[in-house]
Design a protein around this motif. Structure first.
Motif, PDB file in Angstrom:
ATOM      1  N   PRO A 168       0.831  -1.208   0.000  1.00  0.00           N
ATOM      2  CA  PRO A 168       0.000   0.000   0.000  1.00  0.00           C
ATOM      3  C   PRO A 168       0.862   1.254   0.000  1.00  0.00           C
ATOM      4  CG  PRO A 168      -0.088  -1.102   2.132  1.00  0.00           C
ATOM      5  CD  PRO A 168       0.710  -1.977   1.205  1.00  0.00           C
ATOM      6  N   THR A 169       0.374   2.252  -0.681  1.00  0.00           N
ATOM      7  CA  THR A 169       1.091   3.517  -0.727  1.00  0.00           C
ATOM      8  C   THR A 169       0.705   4.357   0.486  1.00  0.00           C
ATOM      9  OG1 THR A 169      -0.652   4.678  -1.929  1.00  0.00           O
ATOM     10  CG2 THR A 169       1.008   3.504  -3.250  1.00  0.00           C
ATOM     11  N   GLU A 170       1.446   5.418   0.702  1.00  0.00           N
ATOM     12  CA  GLU A 170       1.120   6.327   1.808  1.00  0.00           C
ATOM     13  C   GLU A 170      -0.278   6.903   1.617  1.00  0.00           C
ATOM     14  OE1 GLU A 170       2.614  10.538   3.733  1.00  0.00           O
ATOM     15  OE2 GLU A 170       4.048   9.351   2.590  1.00  0.00           O
ATOM     16  N   THR A 171      -0.629   7.182   0.357  1.00  0.00           N
ATOM     17  CA  THR A 171      -1.960   7.717   0.054  1.00  0.00           C
ATOM     18  C   THR A 171      -3.042   6.716   0.443  1.00  0.00           C
ATOM     19  OG1 THR A 171      -1.073   9.019  -1.765  1.00  0.00           O
ATOM     20  CG2 THR A 171      -3.440   8.627  -1.784  1.00  0.00           C
ATOM     21  N   ASP A 172      -2.818   5.430   0.114  1.00  0.00           N
ATOM     22  CA  ASP A 172      -3.777   4.385   0.486  1.00  0.00           C
ATOM     23  C   ASP A 172      -3.935   4.306   1.995  1.00  0.00           C
ATOM     24  OD1 ASP A 172      -4.051   3.650  -2.211  1.00  0.00           O
ATOM     25  OD2 ASP A 172      -2.515   2.091  -2.051  1.00  0.00           O
ATOM     26  N   GLU A 173      -2.825   4.362   2.693  1.00  0.00           N
ATOM     27  CA  GLU A 173      -2.862   4.263   4.148  1.00  0.00           C
ATOM     28  C   GLU A 173      -3.582   5.455   4.765  1.00  0.00           C
ATOM     29  OE1 GLU A 173       1.220   3.711   5.262  1.00  0.00           O
ATOM     30  OE2 GLU A 173       1.230   1.632   4.565  1.00  0.00           O
ATOM     31  N   ARG A 174      -3.366   6.644   4.212  1.00  0.00           N
ATOM     32  CA  ARG A 174      -4.047   7.842   4.722  1.00  0.00           C
ATOM     33  C   ARG A 174      -5.552   7.725   4.500  1.00  0.00           C
ATOM     34  NH1 ARG A 174      -1.027  12.518   5.722  1.00  0.00           N
ATOM     35  NH2 ARG A 174      -2.746  13.816   5.012  1.00  0.00           N
ATOM     36  N   ALA A 184     -11.967  14.246   7.421  1.00  0.00           N
ATOM     37  CA  ALA A 184     -11.510  12.981   6.844  1.00  0.00           C
ATOM     38  C   ALA A 184     -11.025  13.179   5.413  1.00  0.00           C
ATOM     39  CB  ALA A 184     -12.627  11.941   6.891  1.00  0.00           C
ATOM     40  N   ALA A 185     -11.747  13.987   4.640  1.00  0.00           N
ATOM     41  CA  ALA A 185     -11.326  14.256   3.263  1.00  0.00           C
ATOM     42  C   ALA A 185      -9.977  14.962   3.237  1.00  0.00           C
ATOM     43  CB  ALA A 185     -12.390  15.091   2.545  1.00  0.00           C
ATOM     44  N   GLU A 186      -9.808  15.902   4.140  1.00  0.00           N
ATOM     45  CA  GLU A 186      -8.535  16.625   4.207  1.00  0.00           C
ATOM     46  C   GLU A 186      -7.391  15.673   4.546  1.00  0.00           C
ATOM     47  OE1 GLU A 186      -6.803  19.960   7.138  1.00  0.00           O
ATOM     48  OE2 GLU A 186      -8.639  20.537   6.074  1.00  0.00           O
ATOM     49  N   ARG A 187      -7.611  14.810   5.515  1.00  0.00           N
ATOM     50  CA  ARG A 187      -6.560  13.850   5.896  1.00  0.00           C
ATOM     51  C   ARG A 187      -6.271  12.858   4.782  1.00  0.00           C
ATOM     52  NH1 ARG A 187      -6.955  12.638  12.237  1.00  0.00           N
ATOM     53  NH2 ARG A 187      -6.831  14.813  12.862  1.00  0.00           N
ATOM     54  N   ALA A 188      -7.309  12.495   4.017  1.00  0.00           N
ATOM     55  CA  ALA A 188      -7.134  11.549   2.916  1.00  0.00           C
ATOM     56  C   ALA A 188      -6.618  12.237   1.660  1.00  0.00           C
ATOM     57  CB  ALA A 188      -8.454  10.847   2.622  1.00  0.00           C
ATOM     58  N   ASN A 189      -6.529  13.567   1.713  1.00  0.00           N
ATOM     59  CA  ASN A 189      -6.050  14.360   0.584  1.00  0.00           C
ATOM     60  C   ASN A 189      -6.929  14.175  -0.655  1.00  0.00           C
ATOM     61  OD1 ASN A 189      -4.309  16.282  -0.487  1.00  0.00           O
ATOM     62  ND2 ASN A 189      -2.993  14.739  -1.403  1.00  0.00           N
ATOM     63  N   CYS A 190      -8.248  14.273  -0.426  1.00  0.00           N
ATOM     64  CA  CYS A 190      -9.189  14.190  -1.537  1.00  0.00           C
ATOM     65  C   CYS A 190     -10.359  15.133  -1.247  1.00  0.00           C
ATOM     66  CB  CYS A 190      -9.682  12.758  -1.738  1.00  0.00           C
ATOM     67  SG  CYS A 190     -10.622  12.066  -0.377  1.00  0.00           S
ATOM     68  N   SER A 191     -11.235  15.292  -2.209  1.00  0.00           N
ATOM     69  CA  SER A 191     -12.393  16.160  -2.006  1.00  0.00           C
ATOM     70  C   SER A 191     -13.450  15.426  -1.170  1.00  0.00           C
ATOM     71  CB  SER A 191     -13.008  16.558  -3.352  1.00  0.00           C
ATOM     72  OG  SER A 191     -13.669  15.450  -3.940  1.00  0.00           O
ATOM     73  N   ARG A 192     -14.357  16.194  -0.588  1.00  0.00           N
ATOM     74  CA  ARG A 192     -15.461  15.578   0.163  1.00  0.00           C
ATOM     75  C   ARG A 192     -16.300  14.694  -0.749  1.00  0.00           C
ATOM     76  NH1 ARG A 192     -18.621  20.289   2.495  1.00  0.00           N
ATOM     77  NH2 ARG A 192     -17.994  21.067   0.484  1.00  0.00           N
ATOM     78  N   PHE A 193     -16.461  15.121  -1.993  1.00  0.00           N
ATOM     79  CA  PHE A 193     -17.276  14.356  -2.934  1.00  0.00           C
ATOM     80  C   PHE A 193     -16.631  13.011  -3.252  1.00  0.00           C
ATOM     81  CE2 PHE A 193     -18.003  18.890  -3.753  1.00  0.00           C
ATOM     82  CZ  PHE A 193     -19.318  18.963  -3.343  1.00  0.00           C
ATOM     83  N   GLU A 194     -15.311  13.023  -3.450  1.00  0.00           N
ATOM     84  CA  GLU A 194     -14.596  11.772  -3.709  1.00  0.00           C
ATOM     85  C   GLU A 194     -14.675  10.858  -2.490  1.00  0.00           C
ATOM     86  OE1 GLU A 194     -10.149  10.095  -4.858  1.00  0.00           O
ATOM     87  OE2 GLU A 194     -10.489  12.260  -4.816  1.00  0.00           O
ATOM     88  N   LEU A 195     -14.509  11.435  -1.306  1.00  0.00           N
ATOM     89  CA  LEU A 195     -14.583  10.626  -0.091  1.00  0.00           C
ATOM     90  C   LEU A 195     -15.982  10.041   0.079  1.00  0.00           C
ATOM     91  CD1 LEU A 195     -13.085   9.515   2.342  1.00  0.00           C
ATOM     92  CD2 LEU A 195     -13.777  11.551   3.602  1.00  0.00           C
ATOM     93  N   CYS A 196     -17.017  10.806  -0.221  1.00  0.00           N
ATOM     94  CA  CYS A 196     -18.389  10.281  -0.143  1.00  0.00           C
ATOM     95  C   CYS A 196     -18.551   9.047  -1.021  1.00  0.00           C
ATOM     96  CB  CYS A 196     -19.404  11.335  -0.565  1.00  0.00           C
ATOM     97  SG  CYS A 196     -19.800  12.535   0.702  1.00  0.00           S
ATOM     98  N   GLU A 197     -18.014   9.107  -2.227  1.00  0.00           N
ATOM     99  CA  GLU A 197     -18.087   7.959  -3.140  1.00  0.00           C
ATOM    100  C   GLU A 197     -17.371   6.755  -2.550  1.00  0.00           C
ATOM    101  OE1 GLU A 197     -16.659   9.002  -7.027  1.00  0.00           O
ATOM    102  OE2 GLU A 197     -18.015  10.718  -7.161  1.00  0.00           O
ATOM    103  N   ARG A 198     -16.202   6.989  -1.977  1.00  0.00           N
ATOM    104  CA  ARG A 198     -15.429   5.893  -1.386  1.00  0.00           C
ATOM    105  C   ARG A 198     -16.130   5.329  -0.147  1.00  0.00           C
ATOM    106  NH1 ARG A 198      -9.993   5.357  -3.133  1.00  0.00           N
ATOM    107  NH2 ARG A 198      -9.497   6.891  -4.731  1.00  0.00           N
ATOM    108  N   LEU A 199     -16.747   6.197   0.646  1.00  0.00           N
ATOM    109  CA  LEU A 199     -17.477   5.729   1.820  1.00  0.00           C
ATOM    110  C   LEU A 199     -18.658   4.860   1.401  1.00  0.00           C
ATOM    111  CD1 LEU A 199     -17.436   8.987   3.950  1.00  0.00           C
ATOM    112  CD2 LEU A 199     -16.196   6.869   4.462  1.00  0.00           C
TER     113      LEU A 199
END
Length: 73
Positions: free
Chosen positions: A6-12, A30-45
């Motif tokens: 896993p990459t650091e990004t995956d782990e974050r 959570a989006a900020e810590r994952a370094n992605c947008s809230r919309f992207e994080l919503c999709e992943r959640l």
């Protein structure tokens, strides 16, 4: 051949999703810590079957938030 780890990004992302699921972080945090947008994080959640917590936690919090909005107007 060995598969890449896993990459650091995956782990974050995994850490941020876990902390969000436990209620330790807001969606924005959570989006900020994952370094992605809230919309992207919503999709992943949603893809991970993590329930989204949107809106006020309870009626009293909603009332206080509404009072703040009314005071700002």
């Amino acid at each position: 051949m060995t598969e890449p780890g896993p990459t650091e990004t995956d782990e974050r992302l995994v850490a941020a999703v876990g902390q969000y699921a436990l209620g330790e972080l807001t969606l924005g945090q959570a989006a900020e810590r994952a370094n992605c947008s809230r919309f992207e994080l919503c999709e992943r959640l949603r893809a991970s079957s993590v329930e989204l917590r949107l809106g006020s936690a309870d009626d009293e919090t909603a009332r206080r938030e509404l009072d703040v909005v009314r005071a700002v107007r």
